[in-house]
Design an enzyme around this catalytic site. Sequence first.
Site, short mmCIF file in Angstrom:
data_model
loop_
_atom_site.label_atom_id
_atom_site.label_comp_id
_atom_site.label_asym_id
_atom_site.label_seq_id
_atom_site.Cartn_x
_atom_site.Cartn_y
_atom_site.Cartn_z
N ASP A 1 101.31 19.21 10.24
CA ASP A 1 100.01 18.62 10.36
C ASP A 1 99.42 18.48 8.84
O ASP A 1 99.11 19.46 8.27
CB ASP A 1 98.98 19.65 11.06
CG ASP A 1 97.51 18.75 11.37
OD1 ASP A 1 97.07 18.13 10.53
OD2 ASP A 1 96.97 19.02 12.37
N HIS A 2 99.16 17.25 8.38
CA HIS A 2 98.87 17.10 6.78
C HIS A 2 97.40 17.67 6.63
O HIS A 2 97.04 17.75 5.33
CB HIS A 2 99.22 15.99 6.26
CG HIS A 2 99.63 15.72 4.93
ND1 HIS A 2 99.32 16.79 4.14
CD2 HIS A 2 100.40 15.05 4.26
CE1 HIS A 2 99.91 16.43 2.74
NE2 HIS A 2 100.66 15.57 3.09
N ARG A 3 96.69 17.91 7.63
CA ARG A 3 95.05 18.07 7.38
C ARG A 3 95.39 19.60 7.14
O ARG A 3 94.20 20.11 6.35
CB ARG A 3 94.40 17.98 8.87
CG ARG A 3 94.27 16.61 9.27
CD ARG A 3 93.62 16.43 10.68
NE ARG A 3 94.55 17.03 11.46
CZ ARG A 3 94.04 17.18 12.74
NH1 ARG A 3 92.92 16.89 13.20
NH2 ARG A 3 95.00 18.02 13.60
#
Length: 410
Positions: A379-381
Amino acid sequence: MEVKLHDIGEGMTEAVVLTYLVQKGDYVKADQPLVEVQTDKMVAEIPAPAEGIVQDILVREGETIAVGTTILTLQTSAVVQPNPASSSNAAESFRLPSANEETGGSVLTKNIRRVLATPYTRKIAREHGVNLEQIAGTGPGGRITDEDVYRFIEAKQTKSASSAAALEAAPKKENSSASATSVLPFCGRRKQIAKKMAQSLYTIPHCTHFEEVDVTELIRFREELKQHDIHISATAFFIKALSLSLKQFPIFNARLDEEREEIHLYAEHHIGIAVDTEDGLIVPVIRHVERKSLREIHEEAKQLTKRAQENKLSVSEITGSTFTISNVGPLGGSIGATPIINYPEVALMAFHKTKKRPMVMENDEIAVRSMMNISMSFDHRVADGATAVAFTNYFVRLIENPKRMLMELV
């Protein structure tokens, strides 16, 4: 009394009504299974909350319903017990009180054959379109076994073989337009998997990092252990190495709470194992991997995989994972993928096919090594690419030096 679909699994919102185990007018005891339902992870039975008589069935088999929907109703007052003298294992006789029974009116008596079979046997019958009421059970008390179902299917196929051959030999009409050769129902676990995958893909900004791992030393080490009658699967080594890596990089053992704007880090490593079954993908969970030995992980993974393929997992065995793996290497032919994260987790790692390849070593000599590719979606968040690279590098070092990994456990 209303019997409703209740939440039988973490995050469950709906289920498919598969098979009713009772009919309208049946007398049932408390906790007796009434109906089988299919969630996105398992087949479960809904039991009777009390003894009574099935008053009405409100949902059709095959229908998808939301949690809280009333499936059927029970008449729990003035219940007349079934007559033990006239009941048997294959049939039950019960009395349904009529409106004028209290004044000496007639009593309605109904005989219904109750099919005795396990949920897994019923599953086999459903998949082959077999009506269990047409089969005579050979198990204890007249219970229908898996073998009974397969014998019935074989006999049915033999009977229709000549008809099928005649139909194949018959002249066919030409049709210029394309038509479907068969239609598959988009329901049950397949529909639930699709829903969860779409939720993950549209909610999480996926980023996938690829790496290769030299598993030559791991293969040799496993062979050494076998000489001492110690059998540990490669998957068990992968899981333990991941746990050690998650200890160093807890950001990948986390969940994002967007509403509170918080990232929750977990000290417990509950590793989900994606298992391919006839009904679709299911993810049993090995809990507290950080506390378990390689032997314990190996045995638990083997048992959970077997139970998943037999559709016998409990709710507690398929919920609560904090990180998921997918070992597609044994299936063959896979050199890479972009796996979808098991929402609401932060990351997933997939292990691909191992192949022998010539590699240039540190001394510039060429040697044949066993190489495996890995894919890690995250998850790049929550994490950045540099952190993902550091995480996979740590994992690779442990796998390429398995004896060093054991030193990390001391």
